[in-house]
Design a protein around this motif. Structure first.
Motif: not given
Length: 117
Positions: A64-71, A97-107, A109-112
């Motif tokens: 989330q902090n590094l905006h790493d979509l692959h990870d 829930s942490r993964l959902a927030v991180a996914s929303l942070h990276l836009n 939405h499907d994973i969230a």
């Protein structure tokens, strides 16, 4: 309108599907093996059968902090597709829930949505 076109493009490129990831052998959940998911992180370089909940939290925070979509995608596949409901028993909701927030942070939405539902 223009906003809808951009959203469609986002959804299309960020979709979490079986074609994005490694195939799982065997149709029975008990026969499934957990594949090794390589991450860009140096502290948590992979997710596999020996991964702990703390390592997953570290990996999510880093991605989330590094905006790493692959990870984020690899972590999502690990949590949503490979490990069973007994993984991190009692903490699974927190991980999702942490993964959902991180996914929303990276836009993504499907994973969230998959984490929430």
């Amino acid at each position: 309108d223009e906003f809808d076109v951009n959203m469609d493009d986002l959804r299309e490129n960020n979709r979490l599907t079986n074609t994005n990831f490694h195939p799982i052998n065997g149709s029975d959940a008990l026969e499934r093996s957990i594949h090794e998911h390589k991450l860009h992180s140096q502290s948590v370089g992979k997710l596999d059968a020996s991964t702990t909940a703390d390592e997953v939290v570290k990996a999510i925070k880093r991605a989330q902090n590094l905006h790493d979509l692959h990870d984020i995608r690899e972590i999502a596949h690990f949590l949503l597709e490979e490990v069973g409901p007994n993984f991190a028993y009692g903490y699974r909701g927190s991980l999702l829930s942490r993964l959902a927030v991180a996914s929303l942070h990276l836009n993504n939405h499907d994973i969230a949505i998959r984490c929430i539902t």
